[in-house]
Scaffold this active site. Structure first.
Site, mmCIF file in Angstrom:
data_model
loop_
_atom_site.group_PDB
_atom_site.id
_atom_site.type_symbol
_atom_site.label_atom_id
_atom_site.label_comp_id
_atom_site.label_asym_id
_atom_site.label_seq_id
_atom_site.Cartn_x
_atom_site.Cartn_y
_atom_site.Cartn_z
ATOM 1 N N GLU A 1 9.892 1.030 10.548
ATOM 2 C CA GLU A 1 11.005 1.888 9.956
ATOM 3 C C GLU A 1 10.303 3.379 10.278
ATOM 4 O O GLU A 1 9.571 3.964 9.326
ATOM 5 C CB GLU A 1 11.576 1.736 8.567
ATOM 6 C CG GLU A 1 12.136 0.239 8.459
ATOM 7 C CD GLU A 1 13.417 0.337 8.871
ATOM 8 O OE1 GLU A 1 13.953 1.304 9.272
ATOM 9 O OE2 GLU A 1 14.039 -0.640 8.440
ATOM 10 N N LYS B 1 0.926 -1.020 0.037
ATOM 11 C CA LYS B 1 0.056 -0.001 -0.168
ATOM 12 C C LYS B 1 0.926 1.129 -0.143
ATOM 13 O O LYS B 1 1.480 1.655 1.000
ATOM 14 C CB LYS B 1 -0.833 0.065 1.171
ATOM 15 C CG LYS B 1 -1.986 1.050 1.355
ATOM 16 C CD LYS B 1 -2.084 2.300 0.965
ATOM 17 C CE LYS B 1 -2.360 3.415 1.936
ATOM 18 N NZ LYS B 1 -1.709 4.884 1.476
ATOM 19 N N CYS C 1 14.368 10.163 6.020
ATOM 20 C CA CYS C 1 14.483 9.602 7.580
ATOM 21 C C CYS C 1 15.976 9.967 8.033
ATOM 22 O O CYS C 1 16.179 9.936 9.366
ATOM 23 C CB CYS C 1 13.848 8.502 7.929
ATOM 24 S SG CYS C 1 14.407 7.203 6.649
ATOM 25 N N GLU D 1 11.507 16.430 13.720
ATOM 26 C CA GLU D 1 12.223 16.138 12.243
ATOM 27 C C GLU D 1 11.711 17.236 11.253
ATOM 28 O O GLU D 1 10.646 17.418 11.071
ATOM 29 C CB GLU D 1 11.694 14.828 11.896
ATOM 30 C CG GLU D 1 12.447 14.113 10.908
ATOM 31 C CD GLU D 1 11.703 12.607 10.378
ATOM 32 O OE1 GLU D 1 10.628 12.468 10.944
ATOM 33 O OE2 GLU D 1 12.282 11.891 9.900
ATOM 34 N N ALA E 1 2.065 5.235 -0.477
ATOM 35 C CA ALA E 1 1.611 6.712 -0.302
ATOM 36 C C ALA E 1 0.554 7.085 -1.224
ATOM 37 O O ALA E 1 1.014 6.894 -2.535
ATOM 38 C CB ALA E 1 2.633 7.558 -0.044
HETATM 39 P P1 NAP Z 1 2.827 8.869 7.293
HETATM 40 O O1 NAP Z 1 1.851 9.980 7.323
HETATM 41 O O2 NAP Z 1 3.103 7.950 8.327
HETATM 42 O O3 NAP Z 1 2.642 7.942 5.980
HETATM 43 C C1 NAP Z 1 3.153 6.747 5.675
HETATM 44 C C2 NAP Z 1 2.294 5.786 5.093
HETATM 45 O O4 NAP Z 1 1.321 5.450 5.953
HETATM 46 C C3 NAP Z 1 1.528 6.156 3.567
HETATM 47 O O5 NAP Z 1 1.283 5.247 2.788
HETATM 48 C C4 NAP Z 1 0.192 6.696 4.351
HETATM 49 O O6 NAP Z 1 -0.851 6.634 3.611
HETATM 50 C C5 NAP Z 1 -0.050 5.689 5.441
HETATM 51 N N1 NAP Z 1 -0.936 6.038 6.603
HETATM 52 C C6 NAP Z 1 -1.325 7.454 7.084
HETATM 53 N N2 NAP Z 1 -2.105 7.100 8.018
HETATM 54 C C7 NAP Z 1 -2.321 6.010 8.201
HETATM 55 C C8 NAP Z 1 -3.349 5.281 9.070
HETATM 56 N N3 NAP Z 1 -3.942 5.620 9.827
HETATM 57 N N4 NAP Z 1 -3.308 3.896 8.939
HETATM 58 C C9 NAP Z 1 -2.582 3.318 7.975
HETATM 59 N N5 NAP Z 1 -1.735 3.796 7.041
HETATM 60 C C10 NAP Z 1 -1.675 5.218 7.336
HETATM 61 O O7 NAP Z 1 4.365 9.231 6.799
HETATM 62 P P2 NAP Z 1 4.762 10.528 6.184
HETATM 63 O O8 NAP Z 1 4.877 11.867 7.045
HETATM 64 O O9 NAP Z 1 4.228 10.289 4.894
HETATM 65 O O10 NAP Z 1 6.520 10.043 5.647
HETATM 66 C C11 NAP Z 1 7.496 10.648 6.298
HETATM 67 C C12 NAP Z 1 7.952 9.755 7.519
HETATM 68 O O11 NAP Z 1 8.509 8.574 7.374
HETATM 69 C C13 NAP Z 1 8.901 10.538 8.150
HETATM 70 O O12 NAP Z 1 8.665 10.677 9.580
HETATM 71 C C14 NAP Z 1 10.240 9.866 7.946
HETATM 72 O O13 NAP Z 1 11.176 10.097 9.083
HETATM 73 C C15 NAP Z 1 9.483 8.436 7.792
HETATM 74 N N6 NAP Z 1 10.614 7.459 6.951
HETATM 75 C C16 NAP Z 1 11.246 6.553 7.920
HETATM 76 C C17 NAP Z 1 12.070 5.782 7.023
HETATM 77 C C18 NAP Z 1 12.874 4.711 7.857
HETATM 78 O O14 NAP Z 1 13.247 3.607 6.935
HETATM 79 N N7 NAP Z 1 12.888 4.565 9.099
HETATM 80 C C19 NAP Z 1 12.142 5.876 5.736
HETATM 81 C C20 NAP Z 1 11.381 6.880 4.927
HETATM 82 C C21 NAP Z 1 10.770 7.611 5.829
HETATM 83 P P3 NAP Z 1 -1.616 7.969 2.610
HETATM 84 O O15 NAP Z 1 -0.404 8.576 1.873
HETATM 85 O O16 NAP Z 1 -2.731 7.193 2.081
HETATM 86 O O17 NAP Z 1 -2.069 8.727 3.717
#
Ligand code: NAP
Length: 485
Positions: free
Chosen positions: A255, A180, A289, A386, A182
Site C-alpha cells: 500500500e 513493526k 495517502c 505527494e 513507524a
Molecule cells: P516510509 O518512510 O516508507 O516509512 C513507512 C514505514 O517503513 C515505517 O515503519 C518506517 O520505519 C519503515 N521503513 C523506512 N525505511 C525502511 C527500510 N529501509 N526497510 C524497512 N522499513 C523501512 O513512509 P512515510 O514517509 O513515513 O509514510 C508516508 C507514505 O506512506 C506516503 O507515501 C503515503 O502515501 C504512504 N501511505 C500509503 C497508504 C496506503 O494505504 N496506500 C496509507 C498510508 C500511507 P521508521 O519509522 O522506523 O523509519
C-alpha cells in the site's frame, strides 16, 4: 508535561515479542509533534529480536491455523470490543504521538476496530470450490489455507488503523503476525500488544517490535520462515522491500504513495464539492495517502469554487489536537514542513496565486496554515509529488477528456474523486480513471467493507472487504482420483 493517557495501562515502553514484554538498553525517543516534548522512549531493537519474534510466530502457527474459524473470529471480535471500549484513551495516545485532532484519532480507532469486527465475521466465510471434473473417476476441490507467518511494516500517519487493516485479516485467516510500526508513532501499536495480551491471544500470534527499520526489514524479507510481507508506506521503501522479499518468493502486499486527483465538473453541486474537498484534503493535515493532492476544477465553476473553498479553508482552526475545536493539528516533523514550503515556493515562482495560508502557523513548531493555491499547472512540482501536507492546489480544465488525461498523468493510482451530477459522465470517468479507488460525489471513501488499494506504483493487494482476506490465503487444488470401481 505528562498526559493521563501515558498513565494508562496501554502506554508501554517495551515490545511485545512472543507473548513477553521486553525492554532494551538502546531506545528511540518519541516526541509529541504538537509540543515538541518527549513523550517517552521505546526499544531500539534490530535483527536479533526480529528473528526471535519470527521464531515465536512460526512456533505458534500450527496451533493458530488449526483453530476453528469461529474461534479465530471470536478473538477478532474481542480485539474489536477492546479497542472500542478504550477508544477515548487509545485516541488520546494516538493524538499525543501523531498530532491529529482527537475526534479524528478516535475515529481512526473506530475505523481500525471495524476491521477486526469485519474480519471476525469474514473468518467464517473462507470457502473453497468443487470444480466440475473432466474425468468420470476423479474429483477436483479447491481449499484455502493461511499463508503462514506475516510481517508488517506501517507508517506514522495512521498508527492504529494501518496495523488493524493487516492484523485483523491475518488473524482471521489463521496467520500469526508481527507488527513493526513507524518509529515516530509506536505507542498505538504497543497498545494493540496490550490488547492482544489481555484478550489471551496465544504467545507469538501477535507481536510488536520497535527499532531500526532497515535491519528489521531485512530480517523480515530474508527469513525463510516468513511467508508474507505486508507494507504500507512510501513507494521507495516498498520497492526495496518487494525486491528483497522476492528472493524467497514471499507473498507481498504493498500500500504505497498516492497523488489523488479530485475533479469537480461544472455540473457539480458546489457546496457538496467544497465540503468534500475540505474533508478530503485537510483530514490529518493533508497527511494521508488518499488525500486529494490535485484539485482539478472545470473552467465554468473554477472561480466560484476557488472563492468558497478558500473561505472555508481559511476558517479551519489549527492547534494541538487534544484541544477542543481544533480542525488541523501539527505536521509530523520539520522535514514535512520543509517539503510543504518547497511545493508552495515552486508553485508561486511559476505563477500560481495564493488564496489563503502559505506560511508556517504562528503557533510555531510544525504547525502550518491551511493553504489554497490557484492557477496551478502540470509543470509545478506539486502536480507530480505527494505534498503530504495542508496545501490544496487548484488546476483548471475544459473538457472531460482533458480531466481524465490530467488525472491519469502520474505514476500513482491509489484514490481518485469526482463531483458531477451527470450520471453518464460519472460512469465514464469511473471507467477512465486509472486508480484502485474512485469516489463519486464523496470526499472520504475508506471503510472496512470495501477493498482499499492501488494500481500502478501505488502498489498491489487489497485491505478490507472479502478481497482483503484473500491476500492472507493460499489456494490449494486437490485431485481425488481412483473413484471408479
Ligand atoms: P516510509 O518512510 O516508507 O516509512 C513507512 C514505514 O517503513 C515505517 O515503519 C518506517 O520505519 C519503515 N521503513 C523506512 N525505511 C525502511 C527500510 N529501509 N526497510 C524497512 N522499513 C523501512 O513512509 P512515510 O514517509 O513515513 O509514510 C508516508 C507514505 O506512506 C506516503 O507515501 C503515503 O502515501 C504512504 N501511505 C500509503 C497508504 C496506503 O494505504 N496506500 C496509507 C498510508 C500511507 P521508521 O519509522 O522506523 O523509519
Amino acid at each position: 508535561m505528562t498526559h493521563p493517557a501515558t498513565d494508562s495501562r496501554f502506554f508501554r515502553e517495551q515490545c511485545y515479542i512472543g507473548g513477553e514484554w521486553r525492554g532494551g538498553a538502546k531506545t528511540i525517543p518519541v516526541t509529541n509533534p504538537a509540543t515538541g516534548e518527549t513523550i517517552g522512549a521505546v526499544p531500539d531493537f534490530g535483527r536479533t529480536e526480529a528473528r526471535e519474534a519470527i521464531d515465536a510466530a512460526a512456533a505458534a502457527f500450527p496451533d493458530w491455523r488449526a483453530r476453528t474459524a469461529e474461534e479465530r473470529g471470536k478473538v477478532c471480535r474481542a480485539f474489536y470490543e477492546a479497542l472500542m471500549d478504550n477508544q477515548q484513551t487509545l485516541g488520546e495516545l494516538l493524538t499525543l504521538e501523531q498530532g491529529k485532532p482527537l475526534a479524528e484519532a478516535k475515529g481512526e480507532v473506530a475505523y481500525g476496530a471495524g476491521f477486526f469486527k469485519w474480519f471476525a465475521e469474514e473468518a467464517l466465510r473462507v470457502y473453497g470450490d468443487v470444480i466440475p471434473s473432466p474425468w468420470t473417476d476423479k474429483r477436483i476441490i479447491v481449499t484455502k489455507e493461511p499463508v503462514g507467518v506475516v510481517c508488517s511494516i506501517t507508517p506514522w500517519n495512521f498508527p492504529n488503523a494501518m496495523i488493524a487493516r493487516k492484523a485483523a485479516a491475518a488473524l482471521a485467516a489463521g496467520c500469526p503476525i508481527i507488527a513493526k510500526p513507524a518509529s515516530q508513532t509506536p505507542y498505538s501499536a504497543l497498545a494493540m500488544g496490550v490488547i492482544a495480551d489481555e484478550i489471551g491471544l496465544p504467545k507469538g500470534v501477535f507481536s510488536v517490535i520497535t527499532g531500526e527499520a532497515a535491519p528489521i526489514g531485512e530480517e523480515f524479507c530474508e527469513n525463510p520462515q516468513v511467508k508474507k510481507i505486508t507494507f504500507t508506506g512510501s513507494t521507495k521503501v516498498g520497492e526495496e522491500l518487494a525486491s528483497k522479499a522476492v528472493k524467497t518468493m514471499k507473498r507481498v502486499s504493498m500500500e504505497l504513495g498516492g497523488n489523488a486527483p479530485l475533479i469537480i465538473f461544472d455540473d457539480a453541486d458546489l457546496d457538496k464539492a467544497v465540503d468534500g474537498a475540505v474533508a478530503c484534503k485537510f483530514r490529518n493535515a493533508g497527511q494521508t495517502c488518499v488525500c486529494a493532492n490535485r484539485i482539478l476544477v472545470q473552467s465554468g465553476i473554477y472561480d466560484a469554487f476557488a472563492e468558497k473553498f478558500a473561505k472555508k479553508v481559511a476558517g479551519l482552526s489549527v492547534g494541538d489536537g487534544l484541544k477542543d475545536g481544533v480542525d488541523q493539528g501539527p505536521l509530523i516533523e520539520e522535514k514535512a514542513v520543509e517539503k510543504v514550503e518547497r511545493h508552495i515556493a515552486d508553485a508561486l515562482s511559476k505563477g500560481a496565486g495564493l488564496q489563503t495560508g502559505g506560511e508556517r502557523h504562528k503557533l510555531g513548531g510544525t504547525f502550518f496554515q491551511p493553504t489554497v493555491l490557484t492557477g496551478v499547472t502540470p509543470d509545478m512540482v506539486i502536480a507530480k509529488d505527494e505534498t503530504f501536507g495542508p496545501v490544496a492546489p487548484l488546476f483548471k480544465f475544459e473538457t472531460e477528456e482533458e480531466a481524465a488525461t490530467m488525472a491519469n498523468d502520474t505514476e500513482f493510482g491509489l484514490a481518485s474523486y469526482l463531483y458531477t451530477n451527470d450520471l453518464g459522465r460519472a460512469w465514464r470517468m469511473m471507467e477512465a480513471l486509472e486508480y484502485g479507488m474512485v469516489a463519486i460525489n464523496e470526499g472520504i471513501l475508506s471503510t472496512p467493507v470495501a477493498p482499499f488499494g492501488g494500481v500502478k506504483e501505488s502498489g498491489f493487494g487489497r485491505e478490507g472487504s472479502k478481497y482483503g482476506l484473500e491476500d492472507y490465503l493460499n489456494i490449494k487444488y486437490a485431485l481425488f482420483g481412483g473413484l471408479g470401481k
